[in-house]
Enzyme design. Sequence first.
Site, mmCIF file in Angstrom:
data_model
loop_
_atom_site.group_PDB
_atom_site.id
_atom_site.type_symbol
_atom_site.label_atom_id
_atom_site.label_comp_id
_atom_site.label_asym_id
_atom_site.label_seq_id
_atom_site.Cartn_x
_atom_site.Cartn_y
_atom_site.Cartn_z
ATOM 1 N N TYR A 154 47.031 78.867 55.928
ATOM 2 C CA TYR A 154 47.380 80.034 56.735
ATOM 3 C C TYR A 154 46.210 80.501 57.601
ATOM 4 C CZ TYR A 154 51.682 80.667 53.985
ATOM 5 O OH TYR A 154 52.903 80.502 53.390
ATOM 6 N N LYS B 70 48.469 70.394 43.968
ATOM 7 C CA LYS B 70 49.120 69.122 44.331
ATOM 8 C C LYS B 70 48.039 68.043 44.332
ATOM 9 C CE LYS B 70 52.870 66.863 45.539
ATOM 10 N NZ LYS B 70 53.929 66.592 44.540
ATOM 11 N N ASP C 277 55.453 71.064 42.494
ATOM 12 C CA ASP C 277 56.878 70.774 42.421
ATOM 13 C C ASP C 277 57.401 70.960 41.000
ATOM 14 O OD1 ASP C 277 55.181 68.670 41.873
ATOM 15 O OD2 ASP C 277 56.334 67.154 42.953
ATOM 16 N N ASP D 134 52.595 81.883 47.976
ATOM 17 C CA ASP D 134 53.574 82.589 48.794
ATOM 18 C C ASP D 134 54.989 82.164 48.398
ATOM 19 O OD1 ASP D 134 54.797 84.070 50.759
ATOM 20 O OD2 ASP D 134 54.038 82.884 52.434
ATOM 21 N N ASP E 52 57.846 84.276 45.581
ATOM 22 C CA ASP E 52 59.187 84.656 46.023
ATOM 23 C C ASP E 52 60.246 84.070 45.102
ATOM 24 O OD1 ASP E 52 58.116 86.078 48.080
ATOM 25 O OD2 ASP E 52 58.846 84.800 49.689
#
Length: 357
Positions: free
Chosen positions: A142, A192, A224, A248, A252
Amino acid sequence: MEKTIVLLKGDGIGPEIVDGAVTVLKQVEKKFGHRFQFQSALIGGASIDACGEPLTEETIEACKKADAVLLGAVGGPKWDTIPVEKRPERGLLGIRSAMGLYANLRPAYLYKELSSACPLKEDRVRGGIDLMMVRELTGGIYFGQRQTVTKENGKQSAFDRMEYSEEEIERIGMIAFQQAMMRRKKLVSVDKANVLDTSRLWRSVMHRLSKQFPQVEYRDQLVDSAAMQLVSDPGQFDVIVTENMFGDILSDEASMAAGSIGMLPSASLGDGTRGLYEPIHGSAPDIAGQDAANPLATILSAAMMLRISFGMEEEASAVEAAVQSALSQGYRTKDIAMSGQAVIGCKKMAQIVAESI
């Protein structure tokens, strides 16, 4: 005790939910004998409309001088056509960076009164959900270099750079381990590492830190796999720490497992006690101005502010108990109401919580 709170109401439902939290904070003032000085400043689309920028130096200076910042939400389709670097979300990223807020704490808790609102099967959440997501906030993709270029054949190509330093990983890792020590002493680090160099560095730093906290049950998990486990067995998690983009997305996801994104607060922190507190949901422009928003995530964010930035444990607990009381009495905003339940508006819900303190 006197404290200064900057209110960044922002866009969409932002002004409504922040006003709801202020209603509750004024009741805290009255009951506990404190004095809160509320100062309003602009951010996001509201700042673009008034000043031409999503974040001004005036707002930055006000936030830096305050004891804490309470934010509503930013963004909306009104500003979708302007250049990316000028959009409302840049104001949010900018204020986090300007205040040095690198750690985002996002608790996800399933109230027993809202268990029917959880989309997961009952056997998946029978043991409850009570987790803390610790998300790195000022690094990663980001904030990395980005560019869109047009090639000789007229086709476009774009890139976004993800980068982390050892220091950035270490400081967020320390906060995560400290959170685990204050809770159930379990920590999962999500990465990851089977694909990304940044994740391999992340994992090596976390392994080093884990040696300083032998009391904490630590494990690594690929993102994942973590995403699947959050919906198949969310109760297994205590504290989760991860980088900016993964955090992020996963927070959620966790919010929906907890019944509604309208219930989840957050705290963005740096090295001192000053923090920025906000609900994790967006500006919901489709219901703005209709008194239909859920103010509870913002009210719970204010409770986190009382506890973390002001050291007011009793007051924070009183606000949280008042939210629980409102739910126990059957009060619901539209997003958490089940079929047949009466629905109340944003202002009424805030008033009920305030009266329950």
